[in-house]
Scaffold this motif. Structure first.
Motif, PDB file in Angstrom:
ATOM      1  N   LEU C 219       0.818  -1.217   0.000  1.00 11.47           N
ATOM      2  CA  LEU C 219       0.000   0.000   0.000  1.00 11.47           C
ATOM      3  C   LEU C 219       0.848   1.263   0.000  1.00 11.47           C
ATOM      4  O   LEU C 219       0.448   2.295  -0.515  1.00 11.47           O
ATOM      5  CB  LEU C 219      -0.953  -0.018   1.207  1.00 11.47           C
ATOM      6  CG  LEU C 219      -2.074  -1.059   1.089  1.00 11.47           C
ATOM      7  CD1 LEU C 219      -2.794  -1.227   2.416  1.00 11.47           C
ATOM      8  CD2 LEU C 219      -3.055  -0.646  -0.001  1.00 11.47           C
ATOM      9  N   ARG C 220       2.038   1.147   0.599  1.00 13.09           N
ATOM     10  CA  ARG C 220       2.941   2.276   0.589  1.00 13.09           C
ATOM     11  C   ARG C 220       3.198   2.789  -0.828  1.00 13.09           C
ATOM     12  O   ARG C 220       3.349   3.959  -1.063  1.00 13.09           O
ATOM     13  CB  ARG C 220       4.284   1.857   1.200  1.00 13.09           C
ATOM     14  CG  ARG C 220       4.439   2.231   2.673  1.00 13.09           C
ATOM     15  CD  ARG C 220       5.901   2.401   3.040  1.00 13.09           C
ATOM     16  NE  ARG C 220       6.693   1.223   2.776  1.00 13.09           N
ATOM     17  CZ  ARG C 220       6.916   0.236   3.667  1.00 13.09           C
ATOM     18  NH1 ARG C 220       6.360   0.298   4.870  1.00 13.09           N
ATOM     19  NH2 ARG C 220       7.680  -0.781   3.365  1.00 13.09           N
ATOM     20  N   LEU C 221       3.267   1.838  -1.780  1.00 16.09           N
ATOM     21  CA  LEU C 221       3.597   2.202  -3.144  1.00 16.09           C
ATOM     22  C   LEU C 221       2.378   2.504  -3.998  1.00 16.09           C
ATOM     23  O   LEU C 221       2.492   2.952  -5.129  1.00 16.09           O
ATOM     24  CB  LEU C 221       4.358   1.038  -3.810  1.00 16.09           C
ATOM     25  CG  LEU C 221       5.737   0.714  -3.238  1.00 16.09           C
ATOM     26  CD1 LEU C 221       6.192  -0.624  -3.760  1.00 16.09           C
ATOM     27  CD2 LEU C 221       6.707   1.808  -3.605  1.00 16.09           C
ATOM     28  N   SER C 222       1.186   2.182  -3.470  1.00 15.01           N
ATOM     29  CA  SER C 222       0.008   2.161  -4.340  1.00 15.01           C
ATOM     30  C   SER C 222      -0.797   3.444  -4.261  1.00 15.01           C
ATOM     31  O   SER C 222      -0.802   4.146  -3.244  1.00 15.01           O
ATOM     32  CB  SER C 222      -0.898   1.002  -3.952  1.00 15.01           C
ATOM     33  OG  SER C 222      -0.167  -0.187  -3.998  1.00 15.01           O
ATOM     34  N   ASP C 223      -1.509   3.691  -5.372  1.00 16.68           N
ATOM     35  CA  ASP C 223      -2.497   4.740  -5.375  1.00 16.68           C
ATOM     36  C   ASP C 223      -3.820   4.219  -4.847  1.00 16.68           C
ATOM     37  O   ASP C 223      -4.500   4.834  -4.068  1.00 16.68           O
ATOM     38  CB  ASP C 223      -2.714   5.280  -6.791  1.00 16.68           C
ATOM     39  CG  ASP C 223      -1.421   5.757  -7.401  1.00 16.68           C
ATOM     40  OD1 ASP C 223      -0.745   6.576  -6.764  1.00 16.68           O
ATOM     41  OD2 ASP C 223      -1.075   5.263  -8.501  1.00 16.68           O
ATOM     42  N   ARG C 224      -4.177   3.037  -5.357  1.00 18.04           N
ATOM     43  CA  ARG C 224      -5.478   2.477  -5.003  1.00 18.04           C
ATOM     44  C   ARG C 224      -5.318   1.030  -4.599  1.00 18.04           C
ATOM     45  O   ARG C 224      -4.265   0.429  -4.812  1.00 18.04           O
ATOM     46  CB  ARG C 224      -6.433   2.577  -6.192  1.00 18.04           C
ATOM     47  CG  ARG C 224      -6.852   4.035  -6.457  1.00 18.04           C
ATOM     48  CD  ARG C 224      -8.047   4.109  -7.378  1.00 18.04           C
ATOM     49  NE  ARG C 224      -7.887   3.310  -8.570  1.00 18.04           N
ATOM     50  CZ  ARG C 224      -8.732   2.342  -8.935  1.00 18.04           C
ATOM     51  NH1 ARG C 224      -9.783   2.065  -8.196  1.00 18.04           N
ATOM     52  NH2 ARG C 224      -8.528   1.677 -10.044  1.00 18.04           N
ATOM     53  N   ALA C 225      -6.390   0.468  -4.045  1.00 14.01           N
ATOM     54  CA  ALA C 225      -6.342  -0.934  -3.640  1.00 14.01           C
ATOM     55  C   ALA C 225      -7.659  -1.618  -3.967  1.00 14.01           C
ATOM     56  O   ALA C 225      -8.720  -0.999  -3.952  1.00 14.01           O
ATOM     57  CB  ALA C 225      -6.062  -1.057  -2.147  1.00 14.01           C
TER      58      ALA C 225
END
Lengths: 382, 448, 255, 338
Positions: C219-225
Motif C-alpha cells: 500500500l505504501r507504493l500504491s495509489d489504489r487498492a
C-alpha cells in the motif's frame, strides 16, 4: 453386507446379467453369435474391467497387465495337466498365481509413479514374455504354447476314471466347457466380476482410490500412506486378469507366450480407453468392440465383398471392393487404427461418453451428470 | 473299461441336458446325432473350406501367396480355369464339379502368426461359418496349435507351411495332415550336398532362433553335419525378432568356425543373413577354406528379402517353380496366368493340400471326417510336383522328394532366385516315424 | 468527448460519465476456472494510466489467479468477461499475444528459466517485439546481474532471481506490469532493495498491479487498492482508505 | 579382448540407432509434452523414403519376353537406360542420396502430423495421446504395407562401403583381429553427426535457446511474448527428420519392412525413460548404454552362465535403474510422475 449398493445398482446388475445371458440371441444378427467370440467378449470384458480398477480408479497406467493374463493361463493349463480337467481348480489356480505374481510386480513397480511405473510394469511383462518364449520352455512349451498331451499325469481324474482315448475336454462336473456351456461359464464369471467391480466402485476403498487419483500429492503431504491401497488395487486387477487368463484356458486349453507380449498389454489399455476410462461398463464395451473387429473384419475377403456390392455396375463394384478391401480382411488393422483415432479425437471419454451424449440428446438427461448412475462416475482420464 | 466311466457319462448326460436347456439356440438342437455325422458336414449344395493364413505380421506376404493358391485350387475344383494340377494328379476322382457334387466355397481368417489369434480365427470358421476343413498357416507353432484345436473339434486340418519335426512328430494328431517336408528331412537332404561341396572337415557355428522350430532344425542339421565328420563349434540361441544380429555374428569371426548355419526363418533369416554378409563372412578364409553360410530352410519370398546376399548360399526347399516336371509346369502356368508371378513353395503346398483333401472326400464318398482320414492315410499318388508321394498313415507326413537349392548367381527373371542343386528322392528322405514319438489319437467323430 | 473505443464499436454500451474517457486498463466481470473449480468469480475494476494498484486479500482469495487470468496464461481458463488494455481486447488473446501488447507478469515464484544464463534469460525477453530497455541499460540499473551475466540463472539467490524477473519484464516495452508477491521469501535487506526497484518502476510511470501478502508494504507504493475474498471483489478504494479502515484490515488482511 | 572390443563396437552401433530414435522422442516429449507412439512409425517412414527413392530410380524397363519364357527376364532400371554410368552410380549411392529426399519429406510429414493431429492433444491426458498416436502408427504402417507389401525390402549400401574395415591395423595392433563393417562405422559416425547437430542447434542458436527455455517452462516463455507452440511445431518437424534420417541410413543394416517402427517403439521408450523423461543427454546416454549392455549380454560366455539374459537385459537394466534412480539417469523432478 451390501449396504453400499443402492436399488439402482441392483437393477444395473440385473440388467447387465440379462443382457449378457441373452447375447447369443441378440448378437447373432451381427454375426457375433457364436461361442468362441462370445467367450472372448466375456473374457476380455473381465480383463478390461479389472484393468480399469487400477487405471480407471487410481490413474496408474500399467503397461504389463498381459503378464497376469499369461500367468493365469499357464496355471490353469498346468492344473488340467497335473490334476483334473475340472475347471474350478484351474480357475482358482489361475487367479491365485496371477495374484502372487501381482504382489511381487506391484510391490516393486508401485515404488514409482507416472510413466516410470508404466515402464516398470512393461519391463516385467516383456521379461516374462521373452523368458516364456524361450528359456522357460520346459514350463511354457515356448512358441507352440502349453497344451494338453496324452502323457499328462492328471492325478485326480486318473484316480477315479480310466482316461478315454484321445485328449479329455475341460469340464464343470461333467459339462464340457467348450461351445455354449463354456460361454455361459464365462458369462457367469463376468456377471460376478461386474458385481464385485460395482461394489468396489461404491465402497470406501473405491473412493480412496479415486482420491489418490485426483490428488496423490496432497494425500502424501498429509502423511497418508497410499501405497497399500494402490497395491491392493493392483493385486485385484491382476487377479481379474488371471481369471480372464484361466478362462481362456478353460474354453480352449492352450496357453501361449504371446498372451504376455506388450501388444497384448496395449490391447487392454486400448479397450479400456475406447470404452471409457473409469466407467463401469465402458471397458467391457471396449473389449467387445475390439474383439468384434478382430474377428469379423478380418474374415472379410474379396469374394464376400464382391457379393456385398453385387448390386453395383462392374466398374463401380471394382472401386467399391478395392476401397473397402483396404479396411477389411488383411486391412482390418487399418480399420482398428482409424477407429482409435476417431474415438479419441471426437469422443475423449470413449464409447460411454458417446452413449451419454446420445442419451442427453434424446432428452433423457437435462444436463451433465444426469445420466445413468454408472456413467455419472465417468470422468476424463487424467 | 471301468464302470466309473459309465457313471461319468451319466453325469455328462445330466450336465449336457442342463447345458441344452440353458443354451437352447442353434447348435445344440441342430439335427440328431446320426451315425456318420461329423462336425460341419455340409448339408446344402456348397461345401465350405476354411483358409487360415497370416494376413498381418511378418509372414503376411507368404499368407497372401497361400491365399492365392487356395483361391486357385477352389477355382480348379469347381471346374473353372485350366484345371492346373488336377490334370496331372494320378488320382482321377476329382471331376471339376466341386467336391462330391457340392460347389466349393471358402472363408478366410487371419492367424497373425500367433497361436491364440490363429485358434480364434479357426474357431470362428468352424463354429460360425461351418468350415468342414481348416488349412493354412505359415509357422510351426501356429500349425501345432490349430492342429490341436482341430483334433478337439473333429475337423480335418491340412497344414500349410510348417517345417518343424513336431507337427507330425511329438505333436501329431489324427486330424492333422502335413504335405510340407520337415527339418529332419532338410538335414538328410542337405548332408550329401554339403559333403560334396564343402568336404568332411568343417567346423560349423549355429545361430538358432530361440523357439521350438529353431531347436528341431538345429538338432537335425547338427546330427547330419556331425555324421559327415564336421565339428560343431557352438550353437547359439538368438531371440526371435532380434532385428540386429551383430552381437551374435561377431563372435563367429574369431571362433575358428568356417561354416555358419542360420537356423532362422522369415524376417529373422533375412536380417541375420544380410548382416552376416555385411560382416564379411562370405569373403573370409578360415583354416584355408572359404567361409560358407548355410540356410537350411529357404523360401523364395525370403530370398527376395535378402536380395543379392542370397547368392551362392545352400539350403533346402519343399518345391520350386523352376522344376520342369509336367505337374509343376502345369501349376506354375496356371498360377502365373492368374496372378502374373510364379507360386512360392508355400502356395504350392497349400494348393496341393486342398486338392488332396477334396480328392480324399471323393474317394471316401463322404465328408464324414473319420472316413476322409482313412482315405488320406497311406494314400499313394503322383503328379503334384514332388514325384511319387505317400501320405504316411503312421504320422500323417508326406513322404516325397525335396530340393536342395542354391541362391542363384545369374537369374533369368525377377523370380529366378533359387537354383535347384539336387532333387533328393523320397527313399532317402523316408525315416522311421517312431523317432519323434507322439501319438495320433483317436479319429472318432465329434459333433459340434 | 472522446474517440470511440473498441468497446463502443463492438456494441458495448458505455455510459459517458464525468471522467469522459474509458479507463486505460479495464477488467469487466471476469470468471475463471481451474478445471472444475470456480476460482475467479466475477471480478471487475479499472486502472488509469500510470496508476499503481494493490490487489489484496487473504491466502486463497484468488489474487494470483486473477493476475494469471489477466496475463492470459492458459490456466485458469477464462470462461467469460472482458479485459481491455488501451483499447485492446486482451480477453481474446493468449499470453504471448497479450505480451506483445505490453503485458508483463512477474510471477510469484519468479519463474527464472533453469539451464539458461542470466544473460540468456534477458535475451529471451527480447526475442520478439516490442523490446524495452536494452540489456546494457538493464545492467546499469542492476549491477548485480551484470556481475553474474554468465552464471546459470537459477543458481542465484532468491533476491537476485527476483531482480532478474523484474529486469526481464523491463527488457520488454511494457504498458502494464503485474507483480505477484515480489517480496515473498526474501530477507528484509533484499526486500528493501526490491522495493526501491518497484519505486523506480512507479516513477517511470508504468501502470502496475501488485499482489502482496505484506499489505502495508504494497500500500505504501500504491495509489489504489482492491481487496478480494473467495474469488470476488469486496472492496475498492484508495490506498489510504484501506489503511484507515480498521475493520477492513482486520477482516480481510489480518493487519 | 578382441571380442570385447568388437562387442563395444556393436553396442555403439546399436546404441546409435536407439539414441537417434530416443532423441527425437525426447525432443517431442520435452517440448510438446506429448507421448508420441507414432515416433517409431516416423523411423519406419524414413527407411521407406530410401526404399521409395530406390524404387523410383530403379523403375524397371522390361526387356521383351523371349519365346517360350513364362516370366520376363530381369529388368534394367530406367536410370541406367537414361543416364548410363552416372545413372548406375546414382543407383549405387541411392541410400545416402535419399537423405536429400528424406529431409523435406520427413519435415513435411512431421509438420503435417503436428498441425493436423498432435496440436489438438497438448492438453489432453497422456493416455489419450498414447492412444491417438498409436492409432496413427497403425494407420501409417498399414498404408506402407498396402504399397510395399509385408516382406523386408533390402537396400544396398554404396559398393565402396561393402565389406569390413580392419580396425586393429589402424592402431597398429597386429596381434588382434578386429574388423567391422564399413557401413556400420558410417552409421555410428552419422549418428554422432546428427546428435551433434541437434545439440549445437539447441545450444548455440537463439532459436535453440528459446526451445530449451520452452522445454523448461513454456508458460514463462509465453509470457515473454514468444509463440512457443509455433516453434515447437518446428521442433516436431526436426524430431521427425532425425527419426527419418536414422531410418534411411539404417536400411542397409536392417532391410526395412512395414513393421520396423513397432519393433523399435517399445525399446526406444525404455531408452527414453531410462535416460530420464525430457532429458536429451539422458536419452543419448541411455541409448548407447543399453546398446552396449545388450551386446555384452549376448556373448556366449555370459549366456552360458545366465541363459536367456540377452533377451531380457534391456528390461532388467531398466528396472534396476528406475528402482535405484527414481527419475532415470538424468531426469528432472516432477516430469511425468503423475
Amino acid at each position: 453386507m451390501f449396504g453400499n449398493l443402492s436399488r439402482n445398482d441392483w437393477l444395473l446388475v440385473l440388467g447387465f446379467a440379462i443382457v449378457v445371458l441373452v447375447s447369443p440371441w441378440t448378437l447373432t444378427p451381427f454375426g457375433a453369435g457364436y461361442p468362441a467370440l462370445l467367450q472372448k467378449f466375456c473374457i476380455f470384458g473381465i480383463f478390461a474391467m479389472g484393468f480399469n480398477i487400477l487405471f480407471g480408479l487410481t490413474g496408474y497406467l500399467s503397461f504389463g497387465h498381459a503378464a497376469f493374463l499369461g500367468v493365469g493361463s499357464y496355471a490353469a493349463v498346468w492344473s488340467f495337466k497335473l490334476f483334473t480337467m475340472n475347471v474350478i481348480p484351474a480357475v482358482i489356480f489361475g487367479v491365485l498365481f496371477a495374484g502372487i505374481f501381482a504382489v511381487v510386480i506391484g510391490f516393486v513397480s508401485l515404488r514409482r509413479s507416472g510413466i516410470y511405473f508404466s515402464i516398470l510394469t512393461l519391463a516385467f511383462a516383456q521379461m516374462s514374455y521373452n523368458l516364456a518364449y524361450s528359456v522357460l520352455t520346459p514350463i511354457t512349451n515356448g512358441e507352440t504354447g502349453l497344451q494338453l498331451t496324452l502323457q499328462d499325469p492328471r492325478i485326480i481324474d486318473n484316480a477315479f476314471i480310466t482316461p478315454g482315448e484321445g485328449l479329455p475336454q475341460t469340464d464343470l462336473f461333467g459339462i464340457p466347457m467348450n461351445g455354449y456351456p463354456g460361454f455361459y461359464f464365462c458369462a457367469v464369471a463376468l456377471i460376478i466380476c461386474f458385481f464385485l467391480t460395482l461394489r468396489i466402485f461404491r465402497s470406501p476403498f473405491g473412493m480412496m482410490l479415486r482420491a489418490i487419483k485426483s490428488n496423490q500429492n496432497r494425500m502424501r503431504y498429509t502423511g497418508f500412506n497410499t501405497r497399500p491401497y494402490l497395491l491392493t488395487a493392483f493385486i485385484i486387477s491382476g487377479m481379474y486378469a488371471g481369471l480372464a487368463g484361466s478362462l481362456m484356458a478353460v474354453t480352449d486349453p492352450l496357453a501361449g507366450a504371446e498372451r504376455m507380449q506388450w501388444t497384448a498389454s496395449g490391447e487392454v489399455v486400448l479397450m479400456t480407453i475406447l470404452g471409457g476410462v473409469g466407467t463401469l461398463i465402458g471397458p467391457i464395451l471396449g473389449a467387445g468392440v475390439i474383439k468384434y473387429f478382430e474377428n469379423i473384419f478380418s474374415s472379410f475377403n474379396d469374394r464376400i465383398l464382391e457379393q456385398l456390392f453385387s448390386f453395383l455396375p462392374d466398374a463401380a463394384r471394382e472401386v467399391a471392393v478395392w476401397f473397402t478391401g483396404l479396411f477389411v480382411g488383411e486391412g482390418w488393422h487399418l480399420t482398428l487404427g482409424v477407429v482409435f483415432m476417431l474415438i479419441v479425437i471426437f469422443l475423449p471419454g470413449g464409447i460411454m461418453e458417446g452413449l451419454q451424449r446420445i442419451y442427453n440428446r434424446l432428452g433423457g438427461g437435462s444436463g451433465p451428470g444426469a445420466g445413468a448412475p454408472d456413467t455419472a462416475a465417468a470422468q476424463p482420464a487424467e | 473299461m471301468s464302470k466309473l466311466i459309465f457313471n461319468r457319462r451319466g453325469i455328462l448326460k445330466v450336465g449336457a441336458a442342463g447345458g441344452v436347456a440353458l443354451a437352447a439356440p442353434m447348435h445344440f438342437v441342430k439335427g440328431a446325432f446320426a451315425e456318420d455325422m461329423s462336425c460341419n458336414m455340409p448339408t446344402g449344395d456348397t461345401v465350405t473350406l476354411g483358409f487360415n493364413v497370416p494376413q498381418s505380421g511378418p509372414y503376411a506376404d507368404e499368407g497372401a501367396d497361400e491365399l492365392r493358391a487356395y483361391q486357385l485350387a477352389v477355382k480348379h475344383l469347381n471346374g473353372e480355369g485350366d484345371g492346373g494340377m488336377m490334370n496331372t494328379f494320378t488320382s482321377k476322382a476329382l471331376k471339376g464339379n466341386g467336391i462330391l457334387g457340392k460347389k466349393v466355397a471358402y472363408v478366410t481368417g487371419d492367424t497373425q502368426t500367433k497361436s491364440d489369434a490363429a485358434r480364434d480365427s479357426a474357431k470362428r470358421m468352424i463354429e460360425k461359418e461351418g468350415a468342414v476343413m481348416i488349412t493354412g498357416g505359415s509357422s510351426s507353432g501356429v500349425a501345432v496349435a490349430v492342429q490341436g484345436l482341430c483334433q478337439e473339434m473333429g475337423i480335418i486340418f491340412m497344414a500349410g507351411l510348417t517345417h518343424s519335426n513336431d507337427t507330425t512328430g511329438k505333436d501329431k494328431k489324427r486330424y492333422g495332415f502335413r504335405h510340407f517336408f520337415n527339418a529332419y528331412q532338410s538335414g538328410v537332404a542337405l548332408g550329401p550336398v554339403l559333403k560334396e561341396e564343402y568336404g568332411t572337415d568343417r567346423r560349423a557355428y549355429h545361430l538358432t532362433a530361440d523357439y521350438t522350430w529353431g531347436w528341431t532344425q538345429e538338432e537335425s542339421i547338427k546330427n547330419t553335419t556331425e555324421a559327415l565328420g564336421w565339428e560343431t563349434v557352438a550353437t547359439v540361441r538368438t531371440p526371435v525378432g532380434a532385428g540386429d544380429y551383430s552381437q551374435y555374428i561377431t563372435p563367429v569371426l574369431n571362433s575358428g568356425a568356417d561354416v555358419l548355419i542360420l537356423n532362422h526363418y522369415g524376417k529373422d533369416m533375412v536380417n541375420s543373413l544380410t548382416q552376416a554378409i555385411q560382416f564379411g563372412l562370405k569373403d573370409k578364409q578360415v583354416n584355408g577354406k572359404n567361409f560358407e553360410i548355410i540356410v537350411p530352410l529357404f523360401s523364395r519370398l525370403m530370398a527376395k528379402g535378402a536380395g543379392d546376399n542370397i547368392k551362392g548360399i545352400l539350403g533346402t526347399t519343399n518345391w520350386n517353380w523352376s522344376l520342369d516336371d509336367d505337374a509343376s509346369q502345369a501349376f506354375v502356368k496356371s498360377f502365373g496366368a492368374e496372378y502374373g508371378a510364379p507360386p512360392s513353395q508355400a502356395a504350392h503346398t497349400c494348393y496341393v493340400q486342398t486338392l488332396l483333401y477334396a480328392d480324399a472326400c471323393e474317394r471316401a464318398g463322404t465328408f464324414f471326417a473319420p472316413k476322409v482320414i482313412e482315405a488320406l492315410e497311406d494314400f499313394e499318388f503322383d503328379g503334384m510336383g514332388n514325384g511319387p508321394t505317400l501320405y504316411r498313415g503312421a504320422d500323417h507326413q508326406c513322404m516325397k522328394s525335396a530340393l536342395v537349392v542354391k541362391g542363384n548367381e545369374n537369374k533369368q527373371s525377377e523370380y529366378d532366385l533359387l537354383k535347384v542343386v539336387k532333387v533328393v528322392d523320397r527313399e532317402t528322405l523316408t525315416y522311421d516315424p517312431a523317432i519323434f514319438g507322439g501319438d495320433l489319437g483317436p479319429s472318432d467323430a465329434k459333433k459340434c | 468527448m472522446t474517440v470511440a473505443t473498441r468497446g463502443e464499436l463492438e456494441g458495448e454500451t458505455i455510459t459517458l460519465n464525468e471522467k469522459s474517457a474509458s479507463p486505460y486498463f479495464s477488467v469487466k466481470d471476469i470468471h475463471a476456472y481451474y478445471g472444475e473449480s470456480y476460482i475467479v468469480q466475477g471480478v471487475s475494476f479499472d486502472i488509469a494510466k500510470g496508476e499503481v494498484l494493490s490487489l489484496l486479500g487473504r491466502n486463497g482469495a484468488g489474487k494470483t489467479s486473477t493476475l494469471r487470468t489477466l496475463a492470459r496464461v492458459d490456466t485458469p481458463a477464462l470462461k467469460s468477461g472482458e479485459i481491455w488494455l488501451d483499447g485492446k481486447p486482451l480477453h481474446k488473446m493468449r499470453a504471448f499475444e497479450a505480451a506483445a501488447e505490453g503485458v508483463q507478469l512477474v510471477p510469484e515464484d519468479r519463474r527464472i528459466i533453469g539451464g539458461l544464463t542470466v544473460e540468456e534469460n534477458l535475451i529471451l525477453a527480447q526475442v520478439t517485439e516490442p523490446k524495452g530497455w536494452p540489456i546494457e541499460k538493464i545492467y546499469e540499473h542492476f549491477p548485480r546481474l551484470a556481475e553474474r551475466r554468465n552464471q546459470e540463472a537459477t543458481t542465484m539467490s532468491g533476491g537476485e532471481q527476483q531482480m532478474l524477473a523484474v529486469a526481464r519484464a523491463l527488457a520488454r516495452d511494457l504498458k502494464i506490469l503485474f507483480l505477484d508477491e515480489p517480496y515473498e521469501g526474501l530477507a528484509p535487506v533484499i526486500v528493501q532493495e526490491i522495493e526501491k526497484i518497484v519505486q523506480q518502476i512507479r516513477d517511470i510511470g508504468i501502470t502496475t498491479i501488485i499482489v502482496e501478502q505484506n499489505a502495508v508494504a504494497a500500500l505504501r507504493l500504491s495509489d489504489r487498492a482492491v481487496i478480494m475474498d473467495t474469488g470476488q471483489v469486496v472492496f475498492q478504494g484508495t490506498a489510504k482508505e484501506v489503511l484507515d479502515n480498521e475493520q477492513l484490515r482486520h477482516e480481510y488482511l489480518a493487519i | 579382448m578382441d571380442a570385447i572390443i568388437i562387442q563395444i563396437l556393436n553396442g555403439l552401433d546399436k546404441g546409435a540407432a536407439y539414441a537417434l530414435i530416443a532423441l527425437g522422442l525426447t525432443l517431442v516429449f520435452g517440448t510438446l509434452g506429448v507421448v508420441n507412439f507414432a515416433h517409431g512409425a516416423l523411423f519406419m517412414l524414413g527407411a521407406f523414403c530410401a526404399v521409395t527413392f530406390n524404387k523410383i530410380i530403379t523403375w524397371p524397363i522390361q526387356p521383351p519376353k523371349a519365346e517360350g519364357q513364362l516370366f520376363a527376364p530381369p529388368a534394367k532400371p530406367w536410370f541406367e537406360y537414361a543416364f548410363g554410368d552416372l545413372g548406375a552410380s546414382i543407383i549405387n549411392w541411392s541410400v545416402p542420396i535419399s537423405i536429400l529426399l528424406a529431409i523435406p519429406v520427413m519435415l513435411l510429414i512431421g509438420l503435417a502430423m503436428e498441425r493436423g493431429l498432435i496440436r489438438h492433444f497438448y492438453k489432453r491426458a497422456h493416455a489419450d495421446q498414447i492412444l491417438v498416436t498409436f492409432g496413427l502408427a497403425i494407420v501409417l504402417q498399414e498404408i506402407v504395407k498396402k504399397f510395399f507389401g509385408a516382406n523386408p525390402l533390402p537396400q544396398n549400401a554404396p559398393a565402396m562401403f561393402n565389406g569390413t574395415a580392419d580396425i586393429a591395423s589402424w592402431f597398429g595392433l597386429t596381434d588382434m583381429f578386429i574388423v567391422y563393417p564399413w557401413w556400420r562405422l558410417i552409421y555410428f559416425l552419422f549418428s554422432l553427426l546428427v546428435i551433434g547437430a541437434v545439440f549445437a542447434f539447441l545450444q548455440f542458436t537463439t532459436y535453440g535457446m528459446v526451445v530449451r527455455a520452452g522445454m523448461r517452462d513454456r508458460e514463462t516463455v509465453g509470457l515473454l511474448g514468444i509463440n512457443i507452440e509455433r516453434r515447437f511445431t518446428v521442433v516436431f518437424g526436426i524430431a521427425s527428420v532425425v527419426a527419418g534420417l536414422a531410418g534411411v541410413m539404417y536400411t542397409p543394416i536392417l532391410p526395412p519392412d512395414y513393421h520396423l517402427g513397432m519393433d523399435f517403439l517399445v525399446l526406444s521408450f525404455v531408452v527414453v525413460v531410462v535416460g530420464g523423461m525430457g532429458s536429451l543427454p539422458g536419452a543419448v546416454l541411455a541409448g548407447f548404454l543399453l546398446g552396449i549392455l545388450q551386446s555384452f549380454a549376448s556373448m556366449n560366455e555370459v549366456k552360458g552362465i545366465l541363459p536367456g539374459i540377452d533377451q531380457i537385459i534391456i528390461y532388467l537394466v531398466a528396472v534396476t535403474i528406475l528402482l535405484t534412480m527414481p527419475r532415470g539417469l538424468m531426469g528432472r523432478k516432477g516430469v511425468m510422475e503423475d
